[in-house]
Enzyme design. Structure first.
Site, PDB file in Angstrom:
ATOM      1  N   HIS A 107       5.698   6.486  -7.200  1.00 58.87           N
ATOM      2  CA  HIS A 107       6.035   5.216  -6.562  1.00 58.87           C
ATOM      3  C   HIS A 107       7.507   5.178  -6.152  1.00 58.87           C
ATOM      4  CE1 HIS A 107       2.220   3.106  -7.594  1.00 58.87           C
ATOM      5  NE2 HIS A 107       2.187   4.040  -8.537  1.00 58.87           N
ATOM      6  N   ASN A 133       0.847  -1.195   0.000  1.00 58.82           N
ATOM      7  CA  ASN A 133       0.000   0.000   0.000  1.00 58.82           C
ATOM      8  C   ASN A 133       0.882   1.244   0.000  1.00 58.82           C
ATOM      9  OD1 ASN A 133       0.734  -0.107   2.884  1.00 58.82           O
ATOM     10  ND2 ASN A 133      -0.846   1.446   3.142  1.00 58.82           N
TER      11      ASN A 133
END
Length: 325
Positions: free
Chosen positions: A122, A111
């Protein structure tokens, strides 16, 4: 004799009276001396009970003040870290997937962490080993950073997703129900986009997914190619150690590069055998000694700073404690 006896008796009685008189005088003098001695707060006797009651209350008060100061410093640090946003405000953000159909590799995390949600990319933590391992293994042709995540599908056939969408300070903050439900959503996502390889970034993620998807309780998992494919697809599962520096078994980037090299080899093998995508798992087993040799050969030095990479992150590695992707 009678007179002598009475004289002796009278002498003994006199001697006893003298001793009692002396004892009385000594006690009297001692009492007078104690009465005449000034009694200040430093000389006054303090009972053990009072000491016991007094000290903890002071300690408790000091501890409460220290705790309040630490909490206040933590709040200020978080506000500075996220440009005035509170942790709660950052947690309300989500991190979009970087995904499209027919990817070579889909990287799967558990998560979003706080920094990922705040940056909107990311693996933005400078301490995370993902981007370094990607380059050192040859999966990317140059050193990239989190700002390049959206360009990876077109340039390198690599995408990103997470099992759970909700942002938390740590994966411990997720409930078991959230993770199980996230696994079901991940399965639907994999069946829709059908990547060549579903690469699980961390053993804990795959353990849960394996139990929920394949009905198999994974025991003594080995890293690398797994024996199961995603149902209704030809997508194979590949397990990597977590890219977080908190990964106890592989704490450094050089400890993990070997697995990225094997991921690249698997991708190349699958892409070179389009007509027959069956892969012998025994060809992709791992040898920890070989991993150490790979690390030594590549001569990676984690201690060296990368100013360009740090500047892209926008935070220093000393103040940033988040290690989650």
């Amino acid at each position: 004799m009678y007179n002598n006896y009475h004289q002796v008796q009278n002498g003994e009685q006199f001697y006893m009276d003298m001793q009692q008189s002396e004892r009385f005088d000594q006690q009297h003098m001692k009492a007078e001396y104690e009465d005449s001695t000034p009694k200040g707060p430093t000389t006054a006797p303090v009972s053990a009970e009072k000491k016991k009651r007094g000290r903890p209350s002071k300690k408790t008060s000091d501890s409460a003040e220290i705790s309040d100061e630490q909490e206040e410093r933590k709040k200020k640090r978080n506000l500075n870290r996220f440009d005035g946003l509170s942790v709660e405000e950052v947690m309300s953000r989500t991190l979009p997937d970087v995904i499209q159909e027919n990817l070579d590799i889909l990287i799967i995390g558990i998560n979003p962490g706080l920094l990922s949600a705040y940056k909107g990319h990311h693996y933005p933590n400078p301490g995370n080993h993902f981007w370094k391992c990607l380059f050192l293994s040859g999966l990317s042709d140059k050193q990239l950073n989190f700002l390049d995540d959206t360009s990876l599908p077109q340039k390198h056939g690599i995408g990103f997703t997470n099992m759970v969408e909700r942002t938390t300070p740590g994966s411990k903050d997720l409930s078991s129900k959230e993770i199980r439900e996230g696994g079901k959503l991940l399965l639907e996502k994999l069946q829709k986009y059908r990547p060549l390889i579903a690469a699980f970034n961390g053993k804990g993620i795959y353990e849960i997914f394996c139990k929920e998807t394949f009905g198999v309780k994974a025991k003594n998992l080995d890293f690398g190619l797994q024996p199961y494919k995603i149902p209704q697809t030809e997508t194979v599962c590949f397990l990597m150690p977590s890219s977080s520096p908190r990964c106890a078994q592989f704490p450094r980037a050089q400890d993990k590069v070997h697995f990225y090299i094997k991921l690249k080899e698997l991708r190349d093998s699958l892409k070179g055998a389009v007509q027959n995508r069956e892969v012998e798992e025994t060809c992709y087993t791992f040898d920890l000694q070989m991993a150490k040799e790979d690390a030594k050969r590549l001569a990676i030095k984690e201690e060296q700073e990368d100013p360009e990479y740090e500047s892209c992150a926008g935070v220093s590695s000393e103040t940033n404690t988040e290690t989650k992707p």
